[in-house]
Design an enzyme around this catalytic site. Structure first.
Site, PDB file in Angstrom:
ATOM      1  N   VAL A 133       0.805  -1.218   0.000  1.00  0.00           N
ATOM      2  CA  VAL A 133       0.000   0.000   0.000  1.00  0.00           C
ATOM      3  C   VAL A 133       0.841   1.273   0.000  1.00  0.00           C
ATOM      4  O   VAL A 133       0.340   2.339  -0.327  1.00  0.00           O
ATOM      5  CB  VAL A 133      -0.962  -0.012   1.210  1.00  0.00           C
ATOM      6  CG1 VAL A 133      -0.231   0.307   2.505  1.00  0.00           C
ATOM      7  CG2 VAL A 133      -2.128   0.948   0.999  1.00  0.00           C
ATOM      8  N   TYR A 134       2.124   1.182   0.353  1.00  0.00           N
ATOM      9  CA  TYR A 134       2.946   2.388   0.395  1.00  0.00           C
ATOM     10  C   TYR A 134       3.078   2.974  -1.012  1.00  0.00           C
ATOM     11  O   TYR A 134       3.569   2.307  -1.930  1.00  0.00           O
ATOM     12  CB  TYR A 134       4.335   2.094   0.951  1.00  0.00           C
ATOM     13  CG  TYR A 134       4.374   1.702   2.404  1.00  0.00           C
ATOM     14  CD1 TYR A 134       3.281   1.886   3.246  1.00  0.00           C
ATOM     15  CD2 TYR A 134       5.519   1.132   2.953  1.00  0.00           C
ATOM     16  CE1 TYR A 134       3.329   1.509   4.587  1.00  0.00           C
ATOM     17  CE2 TYR A 134       5.572   0.762   4.297  1.00  0.00           C
ATOM     18  CZ  TYR A 134       4.476   0.948   5.100  1.00  0.00           C
ATOM     19  OH  TYR A 134       4.521   0.584   6.423  1.00  0.00           O
ATOM     20  N   SER A 135       2.649   4.201  -1.153  1.00  0.00           N
ATOM     21  CA  SER A 135       2.720   4.894  -2.437  1.00  0.00           C
ATOM     22  C   SER A 135       2.030   4.090  -3.539  1.00  0.00           C
ATOM     23  O   SER A 135       2.471   4.084  -4.686  1.00  0.00           O
ATOM     24  CB  SER A 135       4.184   5.178  -2.813  1.00  0.00           C
ATOM     25  OG  SER A 135       4.302   6.314  -3.606  1.00  0.00           O
ATOM     26  N   SER A 136       0.949   3.399  -3.133  1.00  0.00           N
ATOM     27  CA  SER A 136       0.152   2.601  -4.079  1.00  0.00           C
ATOM     28  C   SER A 136       1.011   1.600  -4.860  1.00  0.00           C
ATOM     29  O   SER A 136       0.782   1.355  -6.047  1.00  0.00           O
ATOM     30  CB  SER A 136      -0.590   3.525  -5.054  1.00  0.00           C
ATOM     31  OG  SER A 136      -1.473   4.373  -4.361  1.00  0.00           O
ATOM     32  N   GLY A 137       2.000   1.020  -4.197  1.00  0.00           N
ATOM     33  CA  GLY A 137       2.859   0.018  -4.824  1.00  0.00           C
ATOM     34  C   GLY A 137       4.188   0.563  -5.305  1.00  0.00           C
ATOM     35  O   GLY A 137       5.131  -0.203  -5.548  1.00  0.00           O
TER      36      GLY A 137
END
Length: 332
Positions: free
Chosen positions: A65-69
């Protein structure tokens, strides 16, 4: 650098883990899951990833989920180009919202199998060393989650599994069910633990010590609050980190006292506040490796220097004395 076994496993990790939530794609004007104004893009992230390797850090933590992948992409690109896969320990996580659709989040079998494959693509590797459930999923039976995690281990896509912030009874239940069914057991707990938030000492730390679980705390410097005098510096993250504000805003008066005490001891020692805060955490039973973020050169330098700081029992007692109980935070 010092290295230590992760819990009861034979896996050796550096005593400092580089947290990669800060690396990826900065947020734009449109809200996007996992993206923040303080995120560094790939070019600006490179020096800190290089610094980590040069300092002997072999343990890197990120999440889908960090930075949407994109955090996984940045980390995967860097490690692929700059080191051997077997020389590093890559940890990532699953649970958060990745797509606005019914199965775009959570810990169902469907979600775990799909999201792991996507993480492997982004990380440019065929296996993850430590695959962690980012939070507890109340909408999925824990048995379903545990069996899916066991299957990805047996398939060779994951070496070890870990968990993150949850109630101790939930973690105990998961460990019990894994043993009962002969499934792969969690070996680590990534929890919220620092001088400003010690509620994990009530139940979770004792459980981890008893079960041989490695503790890898997130936010060891309380979103930077333990690294500087009380509210003397305004950073982009401090100004825009809404999650951080919800964690500490209700306890500011008591937290202020802890930060002041930390400053007194750091000044007497002639070292940075961050070094004292991390030294306190590194001296706690069951703690394997605090997860440290870095956006400035001195962040990792302070973290490594903390490994050489040995606090006296009197200093530990002084640091802990101003603490007051906090609301339980970080499980959502």
């Amino acid at each position: 650098m010092q290295y230590i076994n992760l819990g009861k496993t034979g896996l050796k990790v550096s005593r400092i883990c580089l947290g990669c939530m800060t690396y990826g794609t900065p947020a734009t004007g449109v809200p996007q899951p996992g993206r923040h104004a303080w995120t560094l893009n790939e070019e600006k992230s490179q020096p800190f990833l290089r610094q980590a390797l040069d300092l002997g850090i072999n343990f890197f933590d990120t999440a889908n989920v960090y930075s949407s992948g994109d955090s996984e992409v940045v980390l995967g690109n860097f490690l692929k180009a700059n080191t051997r896969r077997e020389a590093v320990v890559i940890a990532t996580k699953v649970h958060g919202v990745m797509r606005d659709e019914p199965n775009g989040r959570g810990l169902s079998r469907k979600a775990i199998l799909y999201e792991l494959d996507q993480s492997l693509i982004r990380l440019k590797t065929d296996y993850v060393d430590l695959y962690q459930i980012h939070r507890w999923d109340p909408e999925t039976p824990i048995e379903e989650t545990l069996e899916a995690l066991h299957d990805v281990v047996k398939a060779g896509k994951v070496r070890y599994i870990g968990a993150s912030s949850m109630y101790a009874w939930q973690f105990a239940k998961a460990l019990y069910l894994a043993d009962l069914h002969g499934w792969t057991r969690f070996v680590s707990m990534q929890n919220h633990y620092n001088l400003l938030y010690r509620e994990e000492e009530r139940e979770m730390i004792g459980l981890c010590k008893s079960e041989g679980i490695g503790v890898i705390p997130w936010s060891p410097l309380a979103r930077g609050r333990l690294a500087r005098p009380w509210q003397t510096e305004s950073t982009k993250r401090f100004e825009t980190d809404q999650f951080g504000k919800t964690m500490y805003s209700k306890t500011e008066e008591d937290d202020h006292k802890v930060v002041d005490r930390l400053g007194e001891i750091a000044e007497k020692r002639g070292v940075s506040r961050a070094q004292i805060a991390l030294a306190w955490l590194l001296g706690k039973p069951a703690v394997t490796a605090p997860i440290v973020g870095a956006t400035k050169v001195h962040h990792l330098q302070d973290a490594i220097a903390a490994l050489s700081v040995r606090l006296t029992p009197e200093e530990v007692a002084s640091l802990e004395e101003p603490y007051t109980p906090h609301p339980v935070l970080g499980f959502a």
